[in-house]
Motif scaffolding. Structure first.
Motif, PDB file in Angstrom:
ATOM      1  N   LEU A 194       0.830  -1.205   0.000  1.00  0.00           N
ATOM      2  CA  LEU A 194       0.000   0.000   0.000  1.00  0.00           C
ATOM      3  C   LEU A 194       0.863   1.253   0.000  1.00  0.00           C
ATOM      4  CD1 LEU A 194      -2.630  -1.069   2.695  1.00  0.00           C
ATOM      5  CD2 LEU A 194      -2.871  -1.188   0.212  1.00  0.00           C
ATOM      6  N   LEU A 195       0.248   2.365  -0.328  1.00  0.00           N
ATOM      7  CA  LEU A 195       0.927   3.652  -0.225  1.00  0.00           C
ATOM      8  C   LEU A 195       1.247   3.941   1.236  1.00  0.00           C
ATOM      9  CD1 LEU A 195      -1.271   5.737  -2.688  1.00  0.00           C
ATOM     10  CD2 LEU A 195       1.066   4.970  -3.092  1.00  0.00           C
ATOM     11  N   GLU A 196       2.164   4.878   1.467  1.00  0.00           N
ATOM     12  CA  GLU A 196       2.537   5.213   2.826  1.00  0.00           C
ATOM     13  C   GLU A 196       1.366   5.864   3.561  1.00  0.00           C
ATOM     14  OE1 GLU A 196       5.720   8.016   2.862  1.00  0.00           O
ATOM     15  OE2 GLU A 196       4.534   9.629   1.971  1.00  0.00           O
ATOM     16  N   GLU A 197       1.454   5.894   4.879  1.00  0.00           N
ATOM     17  CA  GLU A 197       0.388   6.456   5.698  1.00  0.00           C
ATOM     18  C   GLU A 197       0.126   7.917   5.326  1.00  0.00           C
ATOM     19  OE1 GLU A 197       0.662   5.851   9.864  1.00  0.00           O
ATOM     20  OE2 GLU A 197       1.237   3.748   9.683  1.00  0.00           O
ATOM     21  N   GLY A 198      -1.135   8.297   5.366  1.00  0.00           N
ATOM     22  CA  GLY A 198      -1.544   9.656   5.004  1.00  0.00           C
ATOM     23  C   GLY A 198      -2.304   9.704   3.697  1.00  0.00           C
ATOM     24  N   CYS A 200      -5.271   8.622   1.328  1.00  0.00           N
ATOM     25  CA  CYS A 200      -6.614   8.081   1.535  1.00  0.00           C
ATOM     26  C   CYS A 200      -6.793   6.745   0.833  1.00  0.00           C
ATOM     27  CB  CYS A 200      -7.674   9.079   1.083  1.00  0.00           C
ATOM     28  SG  CYS A 200      -7.619   9.509  -0.668  1.00  0.00           S
ATOM     29  N   LEU A 201      -6.060   6.516  -0.265  1.00  0.00           N
ATOM     30  CA  LEU A 201      -6.171   5.241  -0.983  1.00  0.00           C
ATOM     31  C   LEU A 201      -5.724   4.093  -0.089  1.00  0.00           C
ATOM     32  CD1 LEU A 201      -6.904   3.947  -3.673  1.00  0.00           C
ATOM     33  CD2 LEU A 201      -4.550   4.296  -4.425  1.00  0.00           C
ATOM     34  N   ALA A 205      -8.195   0.971   1.112  1.00  0.00           N
ATOM     35  CA  ALA A 205      -7.815  -0.428   0.907  1.00  0.00           C
ATOM     36  C   ALA A 205      -7.857  -1.196   2.219  1.00  0.00           C
ATOM     37  CB  ALA A 205      -6.421  -0.497   0.286  1.00  0.00           C
ATOM     38  N   LEU A 206      -7.356  -0.595   3.288  1.00  0.00           N
ATOM     39  CA  LEU A 206      -7.371  -1.253   4.590  1.00  0.00           C
ATOM     40  C   LEU A 206      -8.793  -1.459   5.099  1.00  0.00           C
ATOM     41  CD1 LEU A 206      -4.340   0.384   6.435  1.00  0.00           C
ATOM     42  CD2 LEU A 206      -4.546  -1.958   5.615  1.00  0.00           C
ATOM     43  N   LEU A 240      -4.349  -3.026  -4.247  1.00  0.00           N
ATOM     44  CA  LEU A 240      -5.646  -2.591  -4.782  1.00  0.00           C
ATOM     45  C   LEU A 240      -5.410  -1.359  -5.635  1.00  0.00           C
ATOM     46  CD1 LEU A 240      -6.720  -4.527  -2.580  1.00  0.00           C
ATOM     47  CD2 LEU A 240      -8.608  -2.922  -2.234  1.00  0.00           C
ATOM     48  N   ILE A 241      -6.007  -1.348  -6.813  1.00  0.00           N
ATOM     49  CA  ILE A 241      -5.820  -0.237  -7.729  1.00  0.00           C
ATOM     50  C   ILE A 241      -7.182   0.309  -8.153  1.00  0.00           C
ATOM     51  CG2 ILE A 241      -5.628  -1.854  -9.667  1.00  0.00           C
ATOM     52  CD1 ILE A 241      -3.862   0.200 -11.080  1.00  0.00           C
ATOM     53  N   PRO A 242      -7.382   1.637  -8.113  1.00  0.00           N
ATOM     54  CA  PRO A 242      -8.655   2.204  -8.568  1.00  0.00           C
ATOM     55  C   PRO A 242      -8.790   2.060 -10.079  1.00  0.00           C
ATOM     56  CG  PRO A 242      -7.110   3.951  -7.996  1.00  0.00           C
ATOM     57  CD  PRO A 242      -6.466   2.667  -7.593  1.00  0.00           C
TER      58      PRO A 242
END
Length: 295
Positions: A194-198, A200-201, A205-206, A240-242
């Protein structure tokens, strides 16, 4: 007499907590800013800041006055917008913020349309995380932002634009179930990138993969979806990808896409603006164009 200039300088000082950086943000000299703050303290009869060698500490009174100054400056900005934009829709300057998981996939299609249909529009773009966009929106540094909804803030109004489904991206040779639709239970939490914390994506996903919260690859610290997709392509995990990102981010044959069983996870992308703004007509026109472009 208290002036708007003094309030702007105080607002900058409260945000930067440093006279030099606040002065640079206001495009004035440090002595000029410092003098205006002293004059404001004299007019109000209270100390607003504690002056130190390397930084500034706001007093309790200073913090409250800075909060009120921010609201005043925001309303002044809205008043100016009202006077400037009573004519043509989407004309003049528009300060537009967009989250990173939307900007690269919508803006390349949106900007040419805006330029063609509204040549008098002067767009100022800002791409950053949701929390920063909301902060800047509320204080008047931005006019409108495109984010994932909901946005439960008393100061803003929102308009939903489109739903964006999530797909699972996995290495092409991955041993995930070979069926048309998969579920969150098919995902190994320890392999979820996943992207780093902060971002929204990451949170979205979480929220869907709730069991994965304790086992994600947080140490990667990726700040872009492109980086995450390269990790997936090279076999380091899944993500997960939009759906709006699929045409750009999944050209690599080493990546396999899988849809989730219904009801599919998705996010709602929309616009947000201050309730006090007088440019609602502009924002709705912008929203209509975004919806048309995405569809």
């Amino acid at each position: 007499m208290i002036t708007l200039r003094q309030l702007r300088y105080l607002d900058a000082l409260a945000r930067h907590r440093h006279f030099g950086r606040a002065a640079a943000a206001c495009a004035v000299s440090q002595p000029a800013l410092s003098m205006q703050i002293k004059d404001l303290e004299g007019d109000l009869g209270v100390a607003l800041v504690e002056r130190r060698t390397n930084d500034v500490v706001m007093t309790e009174t200073g913090l409250e006055i800075a909060r009120r100054a921010e609201r005043i400056l925001s309303e002044v900005s809205d008043l100016e917008d009202f006077a400037r934009h009573r004519g043509a829709v989407l004309s003049g300057t528009l300060k537009f913020g967009v989250i990173p998981s939307v900007a690269p996939y919508v803006l390349p299609h949106l900007l040419p349309v805006l330029q063609e249909k509204h040549p008098d529009l002067e767009l100022e773009l800002r791409e950053t995380q949701t929390r920063f966009l909301i902060e800047e929106l509320i204080r008047g540094a931005l006019d409108v932002v495109m984010i994932a909804l909901p946005a439960p803030y008393a100061e803003i109004d929102t308009m939903a634009l489109f739903d964006d489904a999530f797909l699972l991206a996995a290495p092409a040779g991955d041993d995930l179930p070979n069926r048309t639709r998969i579920s969150a239970d098919d995902i190994d939490p320890s392999r979820l990138i996943l992207l780093e914390e902060g971002h929204c994506l990451r949170d979205q996903a979480l929220a869907f993969c709730s069991d994965a919260a304790g086992g994600t690859l947080r140490e990667l610290g990726a700040t872009s979806l492109t980086t995450v997709m390269q990790m997936v392509a090279n076999g380091y995990g899944v993500t997960l990808i939009p759906e709006i990102a699929v045409p750009v981010e999944t050209r690599d044959e080493r990546v396999r896409l899988l849809r989730f069983a219904k009801p599919e996870p998705f996010r709602t992308v929309g616009l947000a603006w201050r309730k006090t703004s007088s440019r609602v007509r502009d924002f709705k026109a912008l929203g209509k164009i975004v919806t048309d472009v995405v569809n």
